[in-house]
Design an enzyme around this catalytic site. Structure first.
Site, PDB file in Angstrom:
ATOM      1  N   GLU A 184       0.941  -1.697   5.543  1.00  0.00           N
ATOM      2  CA  GLU A 184       1.464  -1.947   6.795  1.00  0.00           C
ATOM      3  C   GLU A 184       0.645  -1.204   7.987  1.00  0.00           C
ATOM      4  OE1 GLU A 184       5.622  -0.816   7.140  1.00  0.00           O
ATOM      5  OE2 GLU A 184       5.432  -0.194   9.303  1.00  0.00           O
TER       6      GLU A 184
ATOM      7  N   GLU B 107       4.370   1.862  18.080  1.00  0.00           N
ATOM      8  CA  GLU B 107       5.656   2.137  17.934  1.00  0.00           C
ATOM      9  C   GLU B 107       5.905   3.176  18.955  1.00  0.00           C
ATOM     10  OE1 GLU B 107       7.470   2.092  13.512  1.00  0.00           O
ATOM     11  OE2 GLU B 107       5.480   3.286  13.689  1.00  0.00           O
TER      12      GLU B 107
END
Length: 536
Positions: free
Chosen positions: A424, A429
């Site tokens: 990932e 974020e």
């Protein structure tokens, strides 16, 4: 000596209790306490004219015991761990003279069972570090040191006792970027304490790095461990000059650059360059001399980033109002199992209340409704995936406690190998409970969940202005950028899952393990995206 006496009694009592109470553990074989522990000392510089040494205060200890796997040497204020049973310990004093020092030596056997003895040595101490060396180390108290990563040979190895820096191997400029070494900082405080600011992870020698007693993890690549999780810590430092060679000794597990175990003594090979030192130390296995260049000057910031990927292969500029283009995007819908694996609170929909294109902007809105929360997650899964390249997303982020927007990528093989084996890549974020902190992280086996390999940077206007969030992904490295400035570099290799097709994901989660507590007054907030572009 009173404290050392009590320490000795404690160690002996602990050893007796362990021997008397612990049964054999069949998982590690027969448990045996070390026996016949013997320790001999050799004072550096002893001759007929100097029966107590040359004044450097350095003593070499050699311990041997049957069934011993490792040894620890404990002195007031410091301790050294040795796999070989050999340790060189510098003793210091505020005054010149002959002093008696007592050392507790612990031999460890299987299962951690130990045997302890003590040895006393009479040592002549007559060494004071030169003023210019102390000035170099801590100056006015504000000096911070780092590995000089931009210089060739800043890290490497050679033969034990060698005097040619990085004779066998020397790292090129920034070669170990992302390994957990370059962002470390070291402070030699005037009071004799040594502070190591790790930024959360360190770099070290496989097996030896376990001496740190951290939580484990990191990435093993041959004999190295990248990004071994480890918090900031403080030990002590002192200067001695065995054989006339100025040497920095760090107490306990104190180290610089790359954890090698051993004596934790760094011989100053050269300090002729202003604000710089070349250091060397022998590892705990006695295999190599390790070399480091450290500097108290911070690196120059290169504001110009030059990409190697310039051919646009895919984009969405969101020019047509309405729902996202089904030829480019599909959806994750519903609540997912256990809140999409992160205990998140939102339900994903494809309602225009949660996702739409309006005035050339993609808008993903998280809303509080019907006692819960709705949002959207769109992806190119099964439609578009690629290996290596540059992704650039221009976005303005939502705000509010509990919001968790993400721009990320997932390995296209996630359905066959599952996560985290698929890998990932989190390009961006942000959590509203830590407003304006941008996170970029990689997850893969051994580094999933909260153990991801990541870095943070601050963007003061993350939720009020558009910014470019991008990643440069190559077989050699993965670089994360905000507004074309690199803030996190990960050393990619054939051992990671980041060498296959990945697809894109855009979403806003609410709460969960990372998003945290949701503001009870939250109503709605929107992730706005101007464009998504992929170059190769």
């Amino acid at each position: 000596m009173k404290n050392l006496k009590y320490l000795y009694v404690f160690l002996m009592t602990a050893a007796i209790m362990m021997v008397g109470c612990q049964d054999d553990d069949i998982t590690i074989g027969e448990i045996k306490a070390p026996t016949n522990l013997e320790v001999v000392s050799e004072i550096v510089g002893v001759d007929t004219e100097n029966p107590f040494g040359d004044g450097s205060g350095v003593v070499k200890f050699t311990a041997k015991a049957n069934n011993a796997l490792s040894y620890k040497f404990v002195t007031p204020g410091s301790q050294q761990i040795s796999q070989t049973g050999i340790a060189s310990i510098p003793f210091t004093s505020a005054n010149s003279g002959i002093f008696t020092y007592e050392v507790a030596v612990v031999a460890y056997g299987t299962g951690g069972i130990s045997t302890t003895t003590t040895i006393k040595v009479d040592v002549f101490v007559d060494y004071s570090p030169p003023a210019e060396l102390l000035e170099l180390l801590y100056g006015d108290g504000s000096k911070t040191w780092r590995i000089k990563s931009e210089q060739a040979g800043h890290f490497g190895l050679g033969p034990v006792g060698g005097n040619i820096p990085v004779e066998w191997y020397g790292a090129g400029p920034e070669e170990k970027a992302g390994a957990g070494m370059y962002d470390d900082r070291y402070v030699f405080n005037k009071d004799g304490t040594f502070t190591h600011l790790t930024n959360g992870t360190v770099f070290g020698r496989r097996i030896l790095v376990d001496e740190l007693g951290g939580p484990g993890g990191g990435t093993v690549q041959e004999d190295d461990v990248f990004n071994y999780p480890y918090d900031d810590y403080t030990q002590n430092w002192q200067i001695s000059a065995p054989g006339g060679s100025e040497t920095i000794t760090l107490s306990g597990i104190g180290f610089m650059g790359y954890y090698t175990g051993g004596s934790h003594q760094y011989r100053i090979f050269n300090r002729s360059v202003p604000n710089e030192m070349i250091l060397t130390t022998v590892d705990g296995n006695g295999d190599f001399s390790w070399w480091f260049i450290i500097t108290s000057e911070e690196p120059k910031v290169d504001d110009e980033f030059s990409t190697i990927y310039k051919d646009l292969i895919w984009e969405d500029t969101f020019d047509v109002d309405g729902a996202p283009d089904p030829a480019k995007w599909t959806y994750d819908l519903g609540t997912g199992d256990n809140g999409w694996g992160n205990s998140e609170s939102q339900t994903y929909t494809k309602s225009p209340d949660n996702v739409k294109i309006e005035d050339g902007i993609l808008k993903i809105t998280a809303k509080a409704e019907n006692g819960g929360y709705t949002s959207s997650r769109i992806k190119t899964d099964g439609i578009f995936a690629f290996t290596y390249g540059r992704v650039e997303v221009r976005a303005k982020l939502p705000s509010g406690g509990g919001t968790w927007p993400a721009i990320w990528m997932l390995g296209q093989n996630y359905t066959t190998v599952s996560w985290p084996a698929s890998g990932e890549i989190d390009i961006m974020e942000h959590v509203g409970n830590d407003q304006n902190t941008i996170h970029s992280t990689l997850h893969y086996p051994g580094n999933s969940g909260g153990n991801g390999v990541g870095k943070q940077t601050t963007v003061p206007t993350a939720s009020t202005e558009f910014h470019n969030y991008s990643v440069e992904w190559t077989p050699e490295f993965i670089k994360f950028l905000v507004d074309d400035k690199v803030f996190h570099t990960f050393p990619n290799s054939a051992d990671t899952p980041f060498n296959a097709d990945f697809f894109l994901i855009l979403n806003v989660a609410m709460g969960g393990n990372f998003g945290g507590a949701i503001d009870p007054g939250f109503t709605a907030s929107t992730l706005e995206i101007d464009y998504v572009k992929v170059y190769q």
